[in-house]
Design a protein around this motif. Structure first.
Motif, PDB file in Angstrom:
ATOM      1  N   GLU A 246     -20.754  -4.741 -25.030  1.00 54.96           N
ATOM      2  CA  GLU A 246     -20.757  -5.077 -26.451  1.00 54.96           C
ATOM      3  C   GLU A 246     -21.703  -6.230 -26.752  1.00 54.96           C
ATOM      4  OE1 GLU A 246     -17.763  -6.490 -30.070  1.00 54.96           O
ATOM      5  OE2 GLU A 246     -16.960  -6.099 -28.073  1.00 54.96           O
ATOM      6  N   TYR A 247     -22.578  -6.023 -27.747  1.00 55.09           N
ATOM      7  CA  TYR A 247     -23.487  -7.079 -28.186  1.00 55.09           C
ATOM      8  C   TYR A 247     -22.795  -7.970 -29.211  1.00 55.09           C
ATOM      9  CZ  TYR A 247     -27.049  -9.463 -30.841  1.00 55.09           C
ATOM     10  OH  TYR A 247     -27.769 -10.428 -31.484  1.00 55.09           O
ATOM     11  N   ALA A 248     -23.074  -9.261 -29.150  1.00 50.40           N
ATOM     12  CA  ALA A 248     -22.580 -10.198 -30.161  1.00 50.40           C
ATOM     13  C   ALA A 248     -23.561 -11.350 -30.267  1.00 50.40           C
ATOM     14  CB  ALA A 248     -21.189 -10.720 -29.801  1.00 50.40           C
ATOM     15  N   MET A 249     -23.545 -12.023 -31.429  1.00 51.57           N
ATOM     16  CA  MET A 249     -24.417 -13.180 -31.641  1.00 51.57           C
ATOM     17  C   MET A 249     -23.692 -14.187 -32.505  1.00 51.57           C
ATOM     18  SD  MET A 249     -28.214 -13.394 -33.331  1.00 51.57           S
ATOM     19  CE  MET A 249     -28.925 -14.995 -33.754  1.00 51.57           C
ATOM     20  N   SER A 250     -23.879 -15.456 -32.200  1.00 54.97           N
ATOM     21  CA  SER A 250     -23.305 -16.545 -32.974  1.00 54.97           C
ATOM     22  C   SER A 250     -24.365 -17.618 -33.130  1.00 54.97           C
ATOM     23  CB  SER A 250     -22.078 -17.113 -32.247  1.00 54.97           C
ATOM     24  OG  SER A 250     -21.698 -18.354 -32.788  1.00 54.97           O
ATOM     25  N   ARG A 251     -24.418 -18.224 -34.338  1.00 50.99           N
ATOM     26  CA  ARG A 251     -25.384 -19.311 -34.531  1.00 50.99           C
ATOM     27  C   ARG A 251     -24.830 -20.315 -35.511  1.00 50.99           C
ATOM     28  NH1 ARG A 251     -31.895 -18.491 -35.132  1.00 50.99           N
ATOM     29  NH2 ARG A 251     -32.468 -20.660 -34.900  1.00 50.99           N
ATOM     30  N   SER A 252     -25.016 -21.579 -35.215  1.00 46.88           N
ATOM     31  CA  SER A 252     -24.644 -22.667 -36.109  1.00 46.88           C
ATOM     32  C   SER A 252     -25.729 -23.732 -35.967  1.00 46.88           C
ATOM     33  CB  SER A 252     -23.268 -23.223 -35.724  1.00 46.88           C
ATOM     34  OG  SER A 252     -23.319 -23.891 -34.482  1.00 46.88           O
ATOM     35  N   PRO A 253     -25.669 -24.815 -36.767  1.00 45.27           N
ATOM     36  CA  PRO A 253     -26.758 -25.800 -36.698  1.00 45.27           C
ATOM     37  C   PRO A 253     -27.009 -26.371 -35.315  1.00 45.27           C
ATOM     38  CG  PRO A 253     -25.501 -26.174 -38.679  1.00 45.27           C
ATOM     39  CD  PRO A 253     -24.759 -25.116 -37.897  1.00 45.27           C
ATOM     40  N   ASP A 254     -25.978 -26.484 -34.460  1.00 42.70           N
ATOM     41  CA  ASP A 254     -26.213 -27.125 -33.161  1.00 42.70           C
ATOM     42  C   ASP A 254     -26.043 -26.183 -31.993  1.00 42.70           C
ATOM     43  OD1 ASP A 254     -23.435 -26.917 -33.307  1.00 42.70           O
ATOM     44  OD2 ASP A 254     -23.108 -28.780 -32.193  1.00 42.70           O
ATOM     45  N   GLU A 255     -26.024 -24.853 -32.217  1.00 38.81           N
ATOM     46  CA  GLU A 255     -25.921 -23.936 -31.082  1.00 38.81           C
ATOM     47  C   GLU A 255     -26.358 -22.536 -31.466  1.00 38.81           C
ATOM     48  OE1 GLU A 255     -21.579 -24.191 -30.484  1.00 38.81           O
ATOM     49  OE2 GLU A 255     -21.573 -22.015 -30.796  1.00 38.81           O
ATOM     50  N   VAL A 256     -26.696 -21.749 -30.431  1.00 38.44           N
ATOM     51  CA  VAL A 256     -26.943 -20.325 -30.584  1.00 38.44           C
ATOM     52  C   VAL A 256     -26.389 -19.647 -29.340  1.00 38.44           C
ATOM     53  CG1 VAL A 256     -29.278 -20.498 -29.598  1.00 38.44           C
ATOM     54  CG2 VAL A 256     -28.657 -18.519 -30.978  1.00 38.44           C
ATOM     55  N   ARG A 257     -25.713 -18.507 -29.559  1.00 39.12           N
ATOM     56  CA  ARG A 257     -25.140 -17.767 -28.445  1.00 39.12           C
ATOM     57  C   ARG A 257     -25.371 -16.279 -28.662  1.00 39.12           C
ATOM     58  NH1 ARG A 257     -19.093 -20.090 -28.030  1.00 39.12           N
ATOM     59  NH2 ARG A 257     -19.279 -20.276 -30.294  1.00 39.12           N
ATOM     60  N   MET A 258     -25.796 -15.586 -27.616  1.00 40.39           N
ATOM     61  CA  MET A 258     -26.009 -14.151 -27.662  1.00 40.39           C
ATOM     62  C   MET A 258     -25.345 -13.533 -26.437  1.00 40.39           C
ATOM     63  SD  MET A 258     -30.050 -14.062 -28.820  1.00 40.39           S
ATOM     64  CE  MET A 258     -30.019 -12.354 -29.381  1.00 40.39           C
ATOM     65  N   VAL A 259     -24.688 -12.418 -26.636  1.00 40.28           N
ATOM     66  CA  VAL A 259     -24.016 -11.708 -25.557  1.00 40.28           C
ATOM     67  C   VAL A 259     -24.637 -10.327 -25.419  1.00 40.28           C
ATOM     68  CG1 VAL A 259     -21.820 -10.776 -24.745  1.00 40.28           C
ATOM     69  CG2 VAL A 259     -21.865 -12.945 -25.970  1.00 40.28           C
ATOM     70  N   SER A 260     -24.981  -9.955 -24.199  1.00 40.99           N
ATOM     71  CA  SER A 260     -25.499  -8.620 -23.893  1.00 40.99           C
ATOM     72  C   SER A 260     -26.690  -8.256 -24.777  1.00 40.99           C
ATOM     73  CB  SER A 260     -24.392  -7.564 -24.032  1.00 40.99           C
ATOM     74  OG  SER A 260     -24.812  -6.332 -23.482  1.00 40.99           O
ATOM     75  N   ALA A 261     -27.690  -9.136 -24.797  1.00 37.14           N
ATOM     76  CA  ALA A 261     -28.893  -8.925 -25.608  1.00 37.14           C
ATOM     77  C   ALA A 261     -30.064  -8.543 -24.722  1.00 37.14           C
ATOM     78  CB  ALA A 261     -29.226 -10.185 -26.403  1.00 37.14           C
TER      79      ALA A 261
END
Length: 433
Positions: A246-261
Motif C-alpha cells: 500500500e502506498y501512502a504519503m504524509s507531509r507537514s511543514p517539518d517532515e515528509v513521509r512516503m511509504v512504498s513509493a
C-alpha cells in the motif's frame, strides 16, 4: 536494471558532510543564524501531532470549520446541517501532493456520474486562496473546494497523510476512511443507500513505516534510520527498500513521509517535476522505498534533507537544466472550435486513456504531457476558459492529435523546444553528497 536490496546506511563521516550542507543551505535565506532559529522556533506545529480522538467508521463526523470556499454553491455547503440528507465524499488534499492531483480526474468523473444523486463532493486543503485559485484555473475540481487555513479540520479528523478520503452518510456518520483511487461509483451508491461501502481502510502511516523510538544519542546509523540529536530536537532520515503493497504519503511543514513509493514518484515529489520534464541519464532501481525526513520543528531543513537523502539513496544527482528536447507543440490550425466556459460553471479535468478534459489550452497541453510523458507547449496564443473535452480510441499520439484537430480545430506537431528539464544522472563514485 540496477537493483537495491540492502538498507541505505550512512557513515558518521558522510553525516558530517550532510550536516555541513544543511548549515550552508539553511543560511541561503539571508538571515543570520540567530534570526533563523528564532523564526523556526516560533512555528506552531501542534496541529501535526496525532489526534487521539480522531474519528473513524461509525463515528459522527466532526464539524467542518472551513474559513473559505472557492468553488461550488455558496449557501453553507460545508455545514453538516445543510448537508444532512446528502452523502458526502470528503477529500483532504493539497496542490503540491502528486497523488492528490493524480486522483482529481477520478473524483471529477465520479461527481459527474452521480450528478443526479443525493451526494456532495467536498475537497479540503490547508493552503491559501492565492495558491489554490491559480491551480484550479488549470486543474478544476468538481464540487466544493474548502480552505482550512488554521488546519482545525485536518486536526479534528486526525488527518496526517494525504490524500485521505472520508465517506460520510446522509446522517453525518463516517462510514469509511480510505483513498479516493479505491472508491468506485458502486461504493458511493451503497453510501447513498445507507450501506457501508466495501473499500480498503487506510493503515496508520507510522505503523506502515515501522518508525522506532528515537534514543537520546548524538548520532547513529542503525541500519534502518539515521538519527541526529541536535540542540533543537531530533532529525530523522530514512530511505529503505520495502515490499509493502500500500502506498501512502504524509507531509507537514517539518517532515515528509512516503511509504512504498517508486523512484520516479519520489523524484516528482522531491523536485516538483511537471509531466514529461525528466531527462533520465541514469537507470533507476526497480524497487519501491519507504522515505522519511523528520526535522524536529525545523521546516527550513525539509527540502534540502529530502533531496539529499533521495539523491544518496538512489545513487543519483538531479539538476534543472534548459535542454533542447523533442516536444509536442499545440498550434492554431485555421479557425479554432472552442466553446466558452460560462461564468461560475464547473467543468471536469481529465487525463485518461480515452479522453482529455481541461478549461484552458495550457491545461490541455499539460494533460497531453501527462498522458504521453513528453513536454507539451501551448503556442496557440489563445487565452480564456473553455469547455474542452477530447475523446479518442487509444492513448497514442496519432489518435490523440487527430481527435484534438477534429474536436477543437487545433494542431499538435512534434518539434524541438528549449524546456527546463530535471536531468537525473548517476552519481560518480566517490562524489560527495
Amino acid at each position: 536494471m540496477r537493483t537495491e536490496t540492502g538498507i541505505w546506511r550512512v557513515s558518521i563521516g558522510t553525516l558530517a558532510s550532510l550536516l555541513m550542507f544543511l548549515v550552508v543551505a539553511c543560511g541561503a535565506n539571508g538571515k543570520s543564524g540567530t534570526e533563523a532559529e528564532s523564526d523556526s522556533a516560533s512555528v506552531d506545529l501542534s496541529w501535526a501531532a496525532p489526534n487521539p480522538d480522531a474519528p473513524g467508521p461509525g463515528d459522527q463526523a466532526p464539524p467542518l470549520a472551513i474559513e473559505e470556499t472557492l468553488t461550488g454553491p455558496a449557501e453553507s455547503d460545508t455545514d453538516w446541517a445543510a448537508l444532512k440528507g446528502k452523502a458526502t465524499v470528503l477529500e483532504f488534499w493539497a496542490t503540491w501532493c502528486v497523488p492528490c492531483v493524480d486522483v482529481i480526474p477520478h473524483l471529477n468523473e465520479l461527481e459527474n456520474e452521480l450528478s443526479g444523486e443525493e451526494i456532495r463532493f467536498v475537497s479540503i486543503t490547508d493552503e491559501e486562496a492565492g495558491i489554490v485559485s491559480p491551480f484550479l484555473e488549470s486543474v478544476p475540481i468538481s464540487g466544493v473546494v474548502g480552505l482550512d487555513l488554521d488546519r482545525s479540520v485536518f486536526r479534528d479528523y486526525g488527518v496526517l497523510a494525504i490524500p485521505t478520503t472520508f465517506l460520510v452518510d446522509k446522517e453525518g456518520v463516517i462510514q469509511a476512511v480510505t483513498r479516493a483511487h479505491d472508491v468506485t461509483k458502486e461504493n458511493l451508491l451503497d453510501l447513498i443507500a445507507g450501506r457501508r461501502p466495501d473499500v480498503p481502510e487506510i493503515a496508520d502511516i507510522d505503523a506502515m513505516l515501522e518508525l522506532k523510538a528515537l534514543d537520546e544519542l548524538t548520532a547513529r546509523a542503525d541500519g534502518d534510520h539515521l538519527v541526529v540529536k541536535g540542540s533543537r530536537g531530533e532529525l530523522l532520515m530514512l530511505f529503505a527498500p520495502t515490499e509493502k503493497a500500500e502506498y501512502a504519503m504524509s507531509r507537514s511543514p517539518d517532515e515528509v513521509r512516503m511509504v512504498s513509493a517508486d523512484p520516479a514518484l519520489i523524484l516528482r515529489v522531491a523536485y516538483g517535476v511537471r509531466p514529461g520534464r525528466f531527462v533520465m541519464e541514469a537507470e533507476l532501481p526497480e524497487q519501491k522505498y519507504d522515505v522519511a525526513v523528520m526535522t524536529g520543528g525545523r521546516p527550513e531543513l525539509v527540502e534540502p534533507m529530502f533531496r539529499q537523502i533521495v539523491s544518496a539513496g538512489l545513487g543519483i544527482e538531479a539538476v534543472w537544466e534548459e535542454r533542447m528536447v523533442d516536444a509536442y507543440v499545440l498550434l492554431k490550425n485555421g479557425e479554432p472550435r472552442l466553446k466558452p466556459l460560462p461564468e461560475g460553471a464547473r467543468y471536469g479535468y481529465r487525463a485518461s486513456p480515452d479522453s482529455l478534459g481541461a478549461t484552458d489550452l495550457d491545461g490541455l497541453a499539460n494533460n497531453v504531457a501527462r498522458l504521453l510523458e513528453r513536454p507539451t507547449v501551448n503556442e496557440t496564443g489563445i487565452a480564456g476558459r473553455f469547455q474542452i473535452l477530447v475523446e479518442f480510441d487509444a492513448p497514442e499520439p496519432e489518435a490523440i492529435f487527430q481527435a484534438i484537430e477534429d474536436t477543437l480545430g487545433l494542431a499538435v506537431v512534434e518539434e524541438q523546444r528549449a524546456v527546463e528539464m530535471l536531468v537525473v544522472r548517476e552519481r560518480a563514485a566517490g562524489e560527495p553528497m
